[in-house]
Design an enzyme around this catalytic site. Structure first.
Site, PDB file in Angstrom:
ATOM      1  N   ARG A   1      -6.024  -2.411   4.495  1.00 53.03           N
ATOM      2  CA  ARG A   1      -5.443  -3.460   3.670  1.00 53.03           C
ATOM      3  C   ARG A   1      -4.356  -4.258   4.367  1.00 53.03           C
ATOM      4  O   ARG A   1      -4.523  -5.427   4.670  1.00 53.03           O
ATOM      5  CB  ARG A   1      -4.938  -2.907   2.334  1.00 53.03           C
ATOM      6  CG  ARG A   1      -6.052  -2.341   1.470  1.00 53.03           C
ATOM      7  CD  ARG A   1      -5.512  -1.589   0.264  1.00 53.03           C
ATOM      8  NE  ARG A   1      -4.934  -2.491  -0.724  1.00 53.03           N
ATOM      9  CZ  ARG A   1      -5.603  -3.015  -1.748  1.00 53.03           C
ATOM     10  NH1 ARG A   1      -6.889  -2.744  -1.899  1.00 53.03           N
ATOM     11  NH2 ARG A   1      -5.013  -3.790  -2.618  1.00 53.03           N
TER      12      ARG A   1
ATOM     13  N   ASP B   1     -13.808   6.034  -0.586  1.00 55.26           N
ATOM     14  CA  ASP B   1     -13.781   5.314  -1.855  1.00 55.26           C
ATOM     15  C   ASP B   1     -14.131   6.297  -2.962  1.00 55.26           C
ATOM     16  O   ASP B   1     -14.948   7.209  -2.748  1.00 55.26           O
ATOM     17  CB  ASP B   1     -14.791   4.162  -1.838  1.00 55.26           C
ATOM     18  CG  ASP B   1     -14.591   3.211  -2.999  1.00 55.26           C
ATOM     19  OD1 ASP B   1     -13.747   2.307  -2.875  1.00 55.26           O
ATOM     20  OD2 ASP B   1     -15.254   3.382  -4.035  1.00 55.26           O
TER      21      ASP B   1
END
Length: 346
Positions: free
Chosen positions: A30, A76
């Site tokens: 990110r 995830d």
């Protein structure tokens, strides 16, 4: 392999430590240019998740660059429904999309059983093994999974939602169906987490991202019950439960067989400690948006947080994941403030 820095493990177990450990949710990726360079060389997010060597590389980046006290495996929460037989797509700038959703008993029966589902996730276990080897004992590695209710919400609604009305409709209109699905997810999640531990995960976190959409009694029946099952099934490593928005369930969470309870930034620290009691370590809970402020203000807010938590039984973190447009230097400021301040408190 003996850990050179086991602060987070000792803190989770309730031991007094020389300083407060610090890490960030969503630290793997990110915000880091180094992550984006890896990501841009691939077709998309899912290719990175399923490539053990590259997943390990981006897992370790925050340890090297930010100086955090733990790595968290790059993965995830939605790998579980996919492993159960419900594939998803990751749509750029929109999020996950499930072309097929769970609507009936027959849909549930078509899902893979727990061990068969866990077998599908070898790429996660391989990523953990590679990461452990490359870390060389510098810091612990955190494994994770989504809480069964949060996973169910994606499987029934088919993606993110403001209301998750399809999921909530099932809870109220077809509770037996909801429990059947939650039970299947829970069993698969336990098998998955056990294999993460075998692969080398030093501690685990359960993410209940959509806890806050439920009424308290509904949350106890359809979410906390299954988190409790997971906590009862795992005793090999410390477990953290992070239920975003579940301020109403702090007393009930105190009874879970977990080591640490994560607080979001809306949960008052001193009130939470009074409700939860002294037996648990607390994690959190700086508002991620504080990291948009000046360096001086970041330091001030971080010190205020540390003072409120006190010197022991606290793992410093944000109250949710770090936002992708955050300046990495601001994140370093937060991390360094925790690391510099904590020893003076003891």
């Amino acid at each position: 392999m003996q850990l050179k820095n086991d602060l987070i493990l000792r803190t989770a177990k309730g031991e007094k430590t020389e300083r407060t450990p610090v890490w960030l949710m969503r630290q793997a990726g990110r915000i880091l240019p180094e992550y984006r360079k890896v990501r841009e060389s691939l077709s998309g997010f899912k290719e990175l998740v399923t490539n053990p060597a590259l997943a390990a590389e981006v897992t370790i980046q925050p340890v090297d660059i930010l100086g955090v006290d733990a790595a968290i495996i790059f993965s995830d929460i939605l790998v579980i429904p996919e492993a159960m037989g419900l594939p998803y797509e990751m749509i750029e700038a929109k999020g996950p999309l499930f072309p097929k959703t769970i609507q009936s008993e027959s849909d549930i029966q078509q899902l893979k059983e727990k061990e068969a589902a866990a077998d599908e996730l070898q790429y996660v276990y391989d990523a953990i093994k590679i990461t452990k080897k490359e870390l060389g004992g510098r810091v612990p590695l955190i494994g994770f999974a989504g809480a069964p209710f949060t996973i169910m919400a994606y499987m029934v609604d088919g993606g993110g939602s403001k209301t998750f009305s399809k999921t909530k409709k099932m809870l109220y209109a077809e509770p037996a169906l909801a429990h059947a699905l939650l039970s299947r997810i829970t069993s698969a999640t336990i098998a998955y987490l056990k294999r993460q531990i075998t692969a080398g995960a030093d501690m685990l976190q359960i993410f209940d991202s959509w806890a806050g959409i439920l009424a308290p009694d509904v949350y106890n029946e359809f979410s906390l019950k299954y988190i409790n099952d997971i906590c009862n099934a795992i005793n090999e490593v410390p477990i953290t439960v992070f239920a975003k928005g579940a301020f109403f369930a702090r007393k009930e969470m105190a009874a879970l067989k977990c080591n640490t309870i994560g607080l979001d930034w809306n949960m008052d620290i001193k009130e939470s400690r009074a409700i939860i009691g002294e037996s648990k370590t607390l994690q959190g809970n700086l508002d991620p948006c504080v990291l948009y402020a000046s360096f001086d203000d970041i330091k001030k807010e971080t010190l205020k947080m540390l003072n409120a938590f006190g010197p022991y039984k606290h793992i410093a973190n944000l109250g949710h994941g770090v936002y992708p447009d955050t300046d990495p230097e601001k994140v370093k400021c937060f991390v360094e403030t925790v690391k510099e301040y904590s020893p003076k408190m003891r």
